[in-house]
Design a protein around this motif. Sequence first.
Motif, PDB file in Angstrom:
ATOM      1  N   MET A 183      -5.526   5.158   0.431  1.00  0.00           N
ATOM      2  CA  MET A 183      -4.667   4.119   0.908  1.00  0.00           C
ATOM      3  C   MET A 183      -4.195   4.657   2.380  1.00  0.00           C
ATOM      4  O   MET A 183      -3.941   3.827   3.104  1.00  0.00           O
ATOM      5  N   MET A 202       0.892  -1.284   0.072  1.00  0.00           N
ATOM      6  CA  MET A 202       0.063  -0.067   0.100  1.00  0.00           C
ATOM      7  C   MET A 202       0.838   1.315  -0.010  1.00  0.00           C
ATOM      8  O   MET A 202       0.676   2.116  -0.609  1.00  0.00           O
ATOM      9  N   ILE A 257       1.807   1.551  -3.681  1.00  0.00           N
ATOM     10  CA  ILE A 257       0.791   2.066  -4.368  1.00  0.00           C
ATOM     11  C   ILE A 257       0.688   3.800  -3.884  1.00  0.00           C
ATOM     12  O   ILE A 257       0.542   4.727  -4.915  1.00  0.00           O
ATOM     13  N   THR A 258       0.834   4.215  -2.673  1.00  0.00           N
ATOM     14  CA  THR A 258       0.617   5.666  -2.473  1.00  0.00           C
ATOM     15  C   THR A 258       1.900   6.422  -2.975  1.00  0.00           C
ATOM     16  O   THR A 258       1.591   7.354  -3.456  1.00  0.00           O
ATOM     17  N   SER A 307       1.142   6.537  -6.701  1.00  0.00           N
ATOM     18  CA  SER A 307       0.135   7.805  -6.898  1.00  0.00           C
ATOM     19  C   SER A 307       0.598   9.106  -6.892  1.00  0.00           C
ATOM     20  O   SER A 307       0.035  10.052  -7.401  1.00  0.00           O
TER      21      SER A 307
END
Length: 82
Positions: free
Chosen positions: A40, A10, A13-14, A17
């Motif tokens: 997230m 996560m 992913i953060t 992003s």
Amino acid sequence: MSNTILLIVMALITLASAIFAVRTKKTLLAIIASGVISLMASVMFLIVGAPDVAMTEATIGAGLTTVVFLYALKQVKEKGDD
């Protein structure tokens, strides 16, 4: 162990992003990416045992802020059409 792996995924992913939000030329995509970052973060808060912070982040960060940004973008585009 599985929570640690989930948190690392996560976090990646953060990070992706955040980089995408800064690098993209399209404002709508940047707004959506910032909403993903907040979402997230709220899930990560939930995993580490802070459900009150997670609910606040999901409501304010991912929900309200994204909606306000999208509304502001719509208003700016409408004013530009005049």
